[in-house]
Design an enzyme around this catalytic site. Structure first.
Site, short mmCIF file in Angstrom:
data_model
loop_
_atom_site.label_atom_id
_atom_site.label_comp_id
_atom_site.label_asym_id
_atom_site.label_seq_id
_atom_site.Cartn_x
_atom_site.Cartn_y
_atom_site.Cartn_z
CG HIS A 82 -1.89 -1.02 1.26
ND1 HIS A 82 -3.01 -0.83 2.10
CD2 HIS A 82 -2.29 -2.02 0.23
CE1 HIS A 82 -3.83 -1.72 1.84
NE2 HIS A 82 -3.43 -2.49 0.77
CE1 TYR A 211 -4.07 4.07 9.46
CE2 TYR A 211 -4.73 4.03 11.89
CZ TYR A 211 -3.94 3.46 10.70
OH TYR A 211 -3.07 2.53 10.83
N PRO A 303 -2.02 0.49 19.62
CG PRO A 303 -4.14 -0.64 18.92
CD PRO A 303 -3.22 0.00 19.95
CE LYS A 307 5.58 3.65 13.08
NZ LYS A 307 5.53 2.72 11.74
CE1 TYR A 395 -0.03 3.77 9.79
CE2 TYR A 395 0.39 2.98 7.36
CZ TYR A 395 -0.33 2.90 8.74
OH TYR A 395 -1.21 2.12 8.91
P1 FAD Z 1 3.99 -11.70 21.23
O1 FAD Z 1 3.52 -11.54 20.04
O2 FAD Z 1 3.08 -11.32 22.21
O3 FAD Z 1 4.57 -13.05 21.53
C1 FAD Z 1 5.15 -13.36 22.66
C2 FAD Z 1 5.10 -15.07 22.89
O4 FAD Z 1 5.68 -15.23 24.08
C3 FAD Z 1 3.63 -15.54 22.89
O5 FAD Z 1 3.54 -16.54 21.95
C4 FAD Z 1 3.37 -15.96 24.44
O6 FAD Z 1 2.42 -16.92 24.54
C5 FAD Z 1 4.71 -16.40 24.81
N1 FAD Z 1 5.19 -16.23 26.22
C6 FAD Z 1 4.46 -15.48 27.04
N2 FAD Z 1 4.71 -15.71 28.44
C7 FAD Z 1 5.72 -16.92 28.22
C8 FAD Z 1 6.34 -17.83 29.10
N3 FAD Z 1 6.27 -17.65 30.61
N4 FAD Z 1 6.94 -18.79 28.51
C9 FAD Z 1 7.18 -19.02 27.34
N5 FAD Z 1 6.58 -18.25 26.49
C10 FAD Z 1 5.67 -17.24 26.88
N6 FAD Z 1 1.76 -4.13 15.38
C11 FAD Z 1 2.19 -3.63 14.23
O7 FAD Z 1 3.45 -3.44 14.08
N7 FAD Z 1 1.32 -3.34 13.52
C12 FAD Z 1 0.04 -3.56 13.42
O8 FAD Z 1 -0.96 -3.56 12.39
C13 FAD Z 1 -0.31 -4.06 14.47
N8 FAD Z 1 -1.77 -4.22 14.96
C14 FAD Z 1 -1.95 -4.59 16.04
C15 FAD Z 1 -3.32 -4.98 16.06
C16 FAD Z 1 -4.01 -5.54 17.58
C17 FAD Z 1 -5.37 -5.64 17.81
C18 FAD Z 1 -2.94 -5.90 18.41
C19 FAD Z 1 -3.47 -6.35 19.82
C20 FAD Z 1 -1.65 -5.76 18.31
C21 FAD Z 1 -1.22 -5.04 17.12
N9 FAD Z 1 0.15 -4.79 16.78
C22 FAD Z 1 0.50 -4.45 15.55
C23 FAD Z 1 1.12 -5.22 17.91
C24 FAD Z 1 1.66 -6.67 17.61
O9 FAD Z 1 0.76 -7.52 17.53
C25 FAD Z 1 2.79 -7.05 18.83
O10 FAD Z 1 3.60 -5.71 19.11
C26 FAD Z 1 3.59 -8.29 18.50
O11 FAD Z 1 2.83 -9.19 18.51
C27 FAD Z 1 4.96 -8.34 19.40
O12 FAD Z 1 5.48 -9.57 19.12
P2 FAD Z 1 6.28 -10.21 20.38
O13 FAD Z 1 6.99 -11.30 19.59
O14 FAD Z 1 7.26 -9.29 20.99
O15 FAD Z 1 5.32 -10.44 21.30
C1 DHB Z 2 -4.13 -2.88 11.44
C2 DHB Z 2 -3.99 -2.67 12.74
C3 DHB Z 2 -3.65 -1.53 13.22
O1 DHB Z 2 -3.34 -1.15 14.57
C4 DHB Z 2 -3.19 -0.33 12.29
O2 DHB Z 2 -2.96 0.72 12.89
C5 DHB Z 2 -3.65 -0.50 11.06
C6 DHB Z 2 -4.09 -1.68 10.64
C7 DHB Z 2 -4.63 -4.35 11.16
O3 DHB Z 2 -4.75 -5.05 11.93
O4 DHB Z 2 -4.78 -4.28 9.89
#
Ligand code: FAD
Ligand code: DHB
Length: 401
Positions: A82, A211, A303, A307, A395
């Site tokens: 995009h 948005y 979110p 990021k 962004y």
């Molecule tokens: P996580 O994905 O949380 O992974 C951590 C892992 O550790 C999990 O699988 C968990 O089960 C495991 N764990 C926890 N405790 C333990 C333990 N004690 N022992 C072993 N394992 C454990 N980010 C973006 O960049 N772009 C987006 O568009 C965006 N949209 C989002 C929309 C929503 C609705 C949400 C909720 C988040 C969004 N994010 C977005 C954020 C993004 O999803 C997170 O920042 C990302 O998942 C971080 O990755 P991570 O691997 O650090 O953590």
């Molecule tokens: C999505 C999630 C976000 O947090 C955002 O800012 C834009 C898009 C998504 O899940 O597609």
């Protein structure tokens, strides 16, 4: 439960990675490519980790990293590039030409669960360990050169003696809590609203994300594929999702997103719905001894700026390079810089996500003055090249270092 303790047989180098989210899996993959062994330990089941619907927007730097790391084939085929986004307010949509304003940089829509699936496939092919449903995980001797991870898996107690431990266990993990409180400063902010997110079987009616700030609150139109849309609505932090019938959700989305030119999202069967609270957290530093925190374990952003996943990817790229350099006899300068560099990027993303969030959400107790000021800010944003460039640069994201 078997009381026996099995100490891992290990190669010359071993990194213990806690968490198999995007951060843990990408770190394991980058280390594997550098010939460094790791064990990835995940508390949830494989299905849970793969099915969890979360992020969708990949910054240019994340896309570049996926390709560089040899995990970009499916992303290249199925990801949706995009070059712009829409900002909607006062009934009208305004396009921000991100690629035009940033020298051709863009975002790619590709679900976090697809990223996780691709990384897991490579992990299994590598033959290196990835254990699901581990319990009672704890980390020890972090301030020595021989930190250890203990955990139970399939009824057996294990202990892995490591050179480094990467805390990639998200916002509710154990690694952050293992740092003595006197060595960690936590900065936090709660937002007085949340997002109700849905995944729907409906073809996207806009090629690009929308948005929106409306009198009824924030809404976001996004997508996952040519047949699946992903949408979000501002709601209360304690919102009961059961109070939202499919008809109510679509009615609210259309009211908040529909614009004067006749555009609106197209309703379809709702495949999944859930409420996401919004908060900001930063812990400083991102390191304690031989424990390195990465991704959501170190920082959470609301979110709105998309990021979180991208910050996680930038962290593990830096960490993998630093670990590789240290094993190669290049010293620990990069390990020593890991936290400061990460915090600089994190705070910039915090600022951007806070700004997008405050500009686009309505707050309980706000006055008519506040709403008018938000509309004026949006009006300025979409009519100033400088303001649009600032949004676009943030962004699409700055290059990973
Ligand atoms: P996580 O994905 O949380 O992974 C951590 C892992 O550790 C999990 O699988 C968990 O089960 C495991 N764990 C926890 N405790 C333990 C333990 N004690 N022992 C072993 N394992 C454990 N980010 C973006 O960049 N772009 C987006 O568009 C965006 N949209 C989002 C929309 C929503 C609705 C949400 C909720 C988040 C969004 N994010 C977005 C954020 C993004 O999803 C997170 O920042 C990302 O998942 C971080 O990755 P991570 O691997 O650090 O953590
Ligand atoms: C999505 C999630 C976000 O947090 C955002 O800012 C834009 C898009 C998504 O899940 O597609």
């Amino acid at each position: 439960m078997c009381p026996c303790l099995s100490v891992f047989l290990r190669g010359l180098f071993l990194v213990g990675i806690v968490g198999a989210g995007p951060a843990g899996l990408m770190l394991g993959h980058l280390l594997h490519r550098a010939g460094i062994d790791s064990v990835i330990l995940e508390s949830r089941s494989r299905e849970y980790v793969v099915e969890r619907v979360r992020a969708g927007v990949l910054e240019q730097g994340t896309v570049d990293l996926m390709h560089e790391a040899g995990v970009g084939d499916r992303l290249g085929r199925e990801g949706m590039r995009h070059e712009g986004i829409y900002i909607r307010f006062g009934g009208a949509r305004h396009r921000i030409d991100m690629a035009g304003l940033t020298g051709g940089r863009a975002i790619t829509i590709y679900g976090q669960n697809e990223v996780v699936k691709d990384l897991m496939t490579l992990r299994f092919a590598s033959g290196r360990p990835l254990h699901f449903e581990v319990t009672d995980l704890s980390v020890h001797d972090l301030d020595t050169r021989a930190p250890r991870v203990r955990f139970q898996h399939e009824g057996v107690q294990h202990e892995a003696a490591c050179d480094f431990i990467a805390g990639c266990d998200g916002s509710h993990g154990v690694c952050r809590g293992a740092v003595p409180p006197s060595h960690l400063q936590t900065y936090e902010r709660e937002y007085p609203f949340a997002w109700l997110g849905i995944l729907a079987s409906a073809p996207p009616t806009s090629q690009e994300l929308v948005y929106s700030l409306s009198e009824r609150g924030f809404a976001l139109f996004s997508m996952r594929s040519p047949t699946i849309t992903r949408l979000y609505l501002q709601c209360a932090p304690d919102e009961d999702v059961n109070g939202w019938s499919d008809d109510r959700i679509w009615g609210e989305l259309i009211a908040r997103l529909g614009s004067d030119d006749g555009w609106a999202p197209k309703p379809g069967a709702i495949l999944q719905k859930g409420v996401t609270p919004m908060r900001s957290v930063v812990v400083e530093p991102m390191r304690y001894g031989r424990l390195f925190l990465a991704g959501d374990a170190a920082h959470i952003v609301p979110p709105t700026g998309a990021k979180g996943l991208n910050l996680a990817m930038a962290d593990v790229r830096r960490l993998a390079t630093a670990i590789e350099e240290s094993y190669a006899g290049g010293g620990e300068a990069r390990l020593d810089e890991y936290s400061d560099r990460g915090l600089r990027r994190t705070w910039r993303a915090q600022r951007f996500s806070w700004w997008m969030t405050s500009m686009l959400h309505r707050q309980e107790g706000e006055t008519p003055f506040d709403y008018r000021r938000q509309l004026a800010e949006l009006d300025y944003l979409v009519s100033s090249q400088a303001a649009m460039t600032s949004l676009a640069e943030n962004y699409v994201g700055t290059p990973f270092d």
